[in-house]
Design a protein around this motif. Sequence first.
Motif, PDB file in Angstrom:
ATOM      1  N   ASP A  11      -8.053   2.408  13.229  1.00 32.95           N
ATOM      2  CA  ASP A  11      -7.284   2.860  14.385  1.00 32.95           C
ATOM      3  C   ASP A  11      -5.793   2.861  14.065  1.00 32.95           C
ATOM      4  OD1 ASP A  11      -6.107   3.359  16.760  1.00 32.95           O
ATOM      5  OD2 ASP A  11      -7.064   1.723  17.871  1.00 32.95           O
ATOM      6  N   LEU A  12      -5.193   4.028  14.087  1.00 32.97           N
ATOM      7  CA  LEU A  12      -3.779   4.118  13.727  1.00 32.97           C
ATOM      8  C   LEU A  12      -2.906   3.309  14.680  1.00 32.97           C
ATOM      9  CD1 LEU A  12      -1.728   6.325  15.465  1.00 32.97           C
ATOM     10  CD2 LEU A  12      -3.599   7.805  14.790  1.00 32.97           C
ATOM     11  N   TYR A  13      -3.368   3.183  15.955  1.00 38.05           N
ATOM     12  CA  TYR A  13      -2.571   2.459  16.945  1.00 38.05           C
ATOM     13  C   TYR A  13      -2.512   0.958  16.655  1.00 38.05           C
ATOM     14  CZ  TYR A  13      -1.841   6.553  19.792  1.00 38.05           C
ATOM     15  OH  TYR A  13      -1.413   7.764  20.232  1.00 38.05           O
ATOM     16  N   GLU A  14      -3.427   0.479  15.815  1.00 36.66           N
ATOM     17  CA  GLU A  14      -3.349  -0.929  15.407  1.00 36.66           C
ATOM     18  C   GLU A  14      -2.698  -1.062  14.035  1.00 36.66           C
ATOM     19  OE1 GLU A  14      -7.057  -2.975  15.734  1.00 36.66           O
ATOM     20  OE2 GLU A  14      -7.435  -2.204  17.754  1.00 36.66           O
ATOM     21  N   ILE A  15      -3.078  -0.164  13.141  1.00 33.06           N
ATOM     22  CA  ILE A  15      -2.635  -0.302  11.747  1.00 33.06           C
ATOM     23  C   ILE A  15      -1.136  -0.031  11.589  1.00 33.06           C
ATOM     24  CG2 ILE A  15      -2.908   0.638   9.412  1.00 33.06           C
ATOM     25  CD1 ILE A  15      -5.876   1.158  10.217  1.00 33.06           C
TER      26      ILE A  15
ATOM     27  N   SER B 102     -11.616  -0.717   3.452  1.00 37.74           N
ATOM     28  CA  SER B 102     -12.280  -1.056   4.709  1.00 37.74           C
ATOM     29  C   SER B 102     -11.881  -2.462   5.147  1.00 37.74           C
ATOM     30  CB  SER B 102     -13.797  -0.960   4.540  1.00 37.74           C
ATOM     31  OG  SER B 102     -14.190  -1.738   3.428  1.00 37.74           O
ATOM     32  N   GLY B 103     -12.223  -2.783   6.360  1.00 39.12           N
ATOM     33  CA  GLY B 103     -11.901  -4.094   6.899  1.00 39.12           C
ATOM     34  C   GLY B 103     -11.379  -3.979   8.312  1.00 39.12           C
ATOM     35  N   SER B 104     -10.894  -5.104   8.851  1.00 43.21           N
ATOM     36  CA  SER B 104     -10.314  -5.083  10.194  1.00 43.21           C
ATOM     37  C   SER B 104      -8.943  -4.424  10.115  1.00 43.21           C
ATOM     38  CB  SER B 104     -10.160  -6.514  10.705  1.00 43.21           C
ATOM     39  OG  SER B 104      -9.154  -7.161   9.937  1.00 43.21           O
ATOM     40  N   SER B 105      -8.373  -4.126  11.279  1.00 45.71           N
ATOM     41  CA  SER B 105      -7.061  -3.490  11.294  1.00 45.71           C
ATOM     42  C   SER B 105      -6.032  -4.344  10.563  1.00 45.71           C
ATOM     43  CB  SER B 105      -6.607  -3.263  12.735  1.00 45.71           C
ATOM     44  OG  SER B 105      -7.449  -2.330  13.345  1.00 45.71           O
ATOM     45  N   LYS B 106      -6.130  -5.674  10.753  1.00 43.66           N
ATOM     46  CA  LYS B 106      -5.199  -6.583  10.100  1.00 43.66           C
ATOM     47  C   LYS B 106      -5.348  -6.477   8.577  1.00 43.66           C
ATOM     48  CE  LYS B 106      -2.611 -10.496   9.844  1.00 43.66           C
ATOM     49  NZ  LYS B 106      -2.152 -10.250   8.482  1.00 43.66           N
ATOM     50  N   GLU B 107      -6.625  -6.538   8.125  1.00 40.87           N
ATOM     51  CA  GLU B 107      -6.866  -6.454   6.683  1.00 40.87           C
ATOM     52  C   GLU B 107      -6.387  -5.118   6.120  1.00 40.87           C
ATOM     53  OE1 GLU B 107     -10.859  -9.281   6.728  1.00 40.87           O
ATOM     54  OE2 GLU B 107     -11.032  -7.106   6.707  1.00 40.87           O
ATOM     55  N   LEU B 108      -6.663  -4.044   6.890  1.00 41.72           N
ATOM     56  CA  LEU B 108      -6.279  -2.714   6.423  1.00 41.72           C
ATOM     57  C   LEU B 108      -4.769  -2.585   6.286  1.00 41.72           C
ATOM     58  CD1 LEU B 108      -8.744  -0.400   8.374  1.00 41.72           C
ATOM     59  CD2 LEU B 108      -8.620  -0.709   5.903  1.00 41.72           C
ATOM     60  N   SER B 109      -4.034  -3.093   7.300  1.00 42.16           N
ATOM     61  CA  SER B 109      -2.585  -2.950   7.226  1.00 42.16           C
ATOM     62  C   SER B 109      -2.020  -3.838   6.111  1.00 42.16           C
ATOM     63  CB  SER B 109      -1.920  -3.236   8.576  1.00 42.16           C
ATOM     64  OG  SER B 109      -1.990  -4.600   8.867  1.00 42.16           O
ATOM     65  N   ASP B 110      -2.665  -4.991   5.859  1.00 41.98           N
ATOM     66  CA  ASP B 110      -2.227  -5.830   4.730  1.00 41.98           C
ATOM     67  C   ASP B 110      -2.444  -5.118   3.401  1.00 41.98           C
ATOM     68  OD1 ASP B 110      -1.504  -7.767   6.449  1.00 41.98           O
ATOM     69  OD2 ASP B 110      -3.186  -9.132   6.043  1.00 41.98           O
ATOM     70  N   LYS B 111      -3.632  -4.508   3.272  1.00 43.46           N
ATOM     71  CA  LYS B 111      -3.944  -3.797   2.027  1.00 43.46           C
ATOM     72  C   LYS B 111      -2.981  -2.632   1.817  1.00 43.46           C
ATOM     73  CE  LYS B 111      -8.869  -4.842   1.770  1.00 43.46           C
ATOM     74  NZ  LYS B 111     -10.203  -4.348   2.145  1.00 43.46           N
ATOM     75  N   LEU B 112      -2.697  -1.941   2.914  1.00 51.32           N
ATOM     76  CA  LEU B 112      -1.789  -0.802   2.851  1.00 51.32           C
ATOM     77  C   LEU B 112      -0.400  -1.268   2.417  1.00 51.32           C
ATOM     78  CD1 LEU B 112      -1.223   2.157   3.282  1.00 51.32           C
ATOM     79  CD2 LEU B 112      -1.138   1.776   5.736  1.00 51.32           C
TER      80      LEU B 112
END
Lengths: 401, 262
Positions: free
Chosen positions: A381-385, B242-252
Amino acid sequence: MPYLHIKQDRITEQALKQLIDVCPFGAIGAEGGKLYIDSSCRMCKLCVKKGPPGIIEYIEEAQKKSVDKSEWKGIAVYADHRSGHIHNVTYELIGKARELADVCGVPVYALMAGSDIKAAARKLLYYGVDKVFVYDYPELAEFKIDIYTNVFEDFIIKVKPSSILVGATNLGRTLAPRLAARFHTGLTADCTKLEMRNNTDLVQIRPAFGGNIMAQIVTPRHRPQFCTVRYKIFSAPTPTKTPAGDIIYMRINEKRLKSVYEIVNTEEKMKEGDISDADVIVAVGRGLKSKADLSMIEELAGLLGAQLACTRPLIECSWFGPKQQIGLSGRTVKPKLIITVGISGSVQFAAGMQGSDCIIAINCDPAASIFDIAHYGICGDLYEIVPKLTQHIREGRANGL
Amino acid sequence: MKILVCIKQVPGTSDVQVNPVTGVLIRDSVESKLNPYDLYALEMAFELTAKYGGGVDVITMGPPQAKQAACEALWMGAESGVVVSDKRFAGADVLATGYTLSQGIVKMGKYDMIICGKQTTDGDTAQVGAEVAEFMKLPHAGNVLAATDISDGKVTFIVNLDDSVVTERLPLPCLLCVDGDINTPRLPSYKRKKELGDGMISTIMLDDFSDKDEMNYGLTGSPTNVERIFPPERHEEKKMLSGSSKELSDKLYELLREHKFI
């Protein structure tokens, strides 16, 4: 003249149906049990190659005689410039020309026409040309199609380059077809890939049908071989420390510099942040729910020093100006990094950005076609990421990272 | 002012795909329409003749069905149209198309101005107009935004170059290729459709041309050959995170640091 011969006696009902289906142009039909091919036929020969065998035959009769290819040597690049300010596509094409020339051991030429362009011509010597042919005349100060075509023609007759690469700028698109017609030779527009054969045939690959299909095109019997290439398709070579190659000043009969074009007025276009020059781009699409949500994307772009860009639907609802659109009907971009946010990745969009060095896609649909071209796919979800990422970057900065 | 507009019938959609195994084109629809870019050329021609008098004719090259495109132009306001159609024109590339059209135009008569659209939606080359001009030995201009004045046998027009907008003047006759979105094209009139039908459309063939040498047309007259068609490449090296939003943004975040974008 080659033609397609139909063996009517071999036709079965099933074969007929197959043939009608196989023809992409709807040129095959049947009347009274007899098969016919009408003038929609483009001679793609798919019915011969892919249809039921033995029914349609390709009969080749006399072919036009080929030119003597050994008389045509070298790869020429048209140096696109305005008042000596060289368009970057010129360097990109010189870089590609060098690669192609090395396949069959031929020289790379550049052609430059204009007024007071001696200094500009010297700049080309840092990019790998063997010779720069310069037509420096006051009459060539402004771009006038008729006399620029005459100068180009003069160059071709005197130098006889085998292939000619022209940047697909508005100027290049005007000039190249006039010359191709004057020399009765082939022109392939908007090539995205070029290869050279040992016999100096230039293999030109370009998208057709809105980028859904790639076509590989050759000009086997004519010289010179013309093609145009858009800006940012190839990479500009790193300039060398010392100049190499020669500058040759060309003379042309003054009569050929008389133009029927009168330039009444020239107005500079407003310089806007141009996405086609950006190193980093954040692009948004319909995954964004409202215009107010753009602020979060702008924040991310600001932190990354990126230009904002978008897909076509966002232009249509006026969230952005048309110059920020990526895609076939917009700009072609080739940044070092592009992050696509909420973009599904239509072929039209992909055609405008798939040359990017690094593509990171954020989309909530795991089946989105953007993931086919992305180097890194982030399904979420872009709104979270996005907010978490911007927060992370801010914190990192605060900690001196 | 006699103006000729070059038009083309194009597939209703460019949404075609190649079967990667057989290399055959898959088309969802075989419906055709008038090339959208030609509508702006037609509209400009109608506006010019409304202002300076005269009439508009159209020419199109294609299979017999291309008559439909000429009819549409007729119902929009053209006086007559010619379909250049012959089996021997099949497989024409940019050069052969430009040459065939120029032969057709000479056959039709003398015009003060020829107007072409920017490009077609199927070929996408944006080069045929300029080649027609060269074959007819006419001056031409591309990316024309407007024709602002016609006087003393000359036309003044505005050209969209890459980083500037240039006002130029050319003697008539000349050929102009217009940009897209430069005006609001009119719709075909129902009244004209009822009145005219397809009455003012004629067809000409190779035998009607002054150059009857088959070698100059169609596939034989085309310097370029399409060797093969294939689907666009898909990128090979790709990584799905893949992963939760938190994991994804960390990986990014790590990814961006790794590539030195942060």
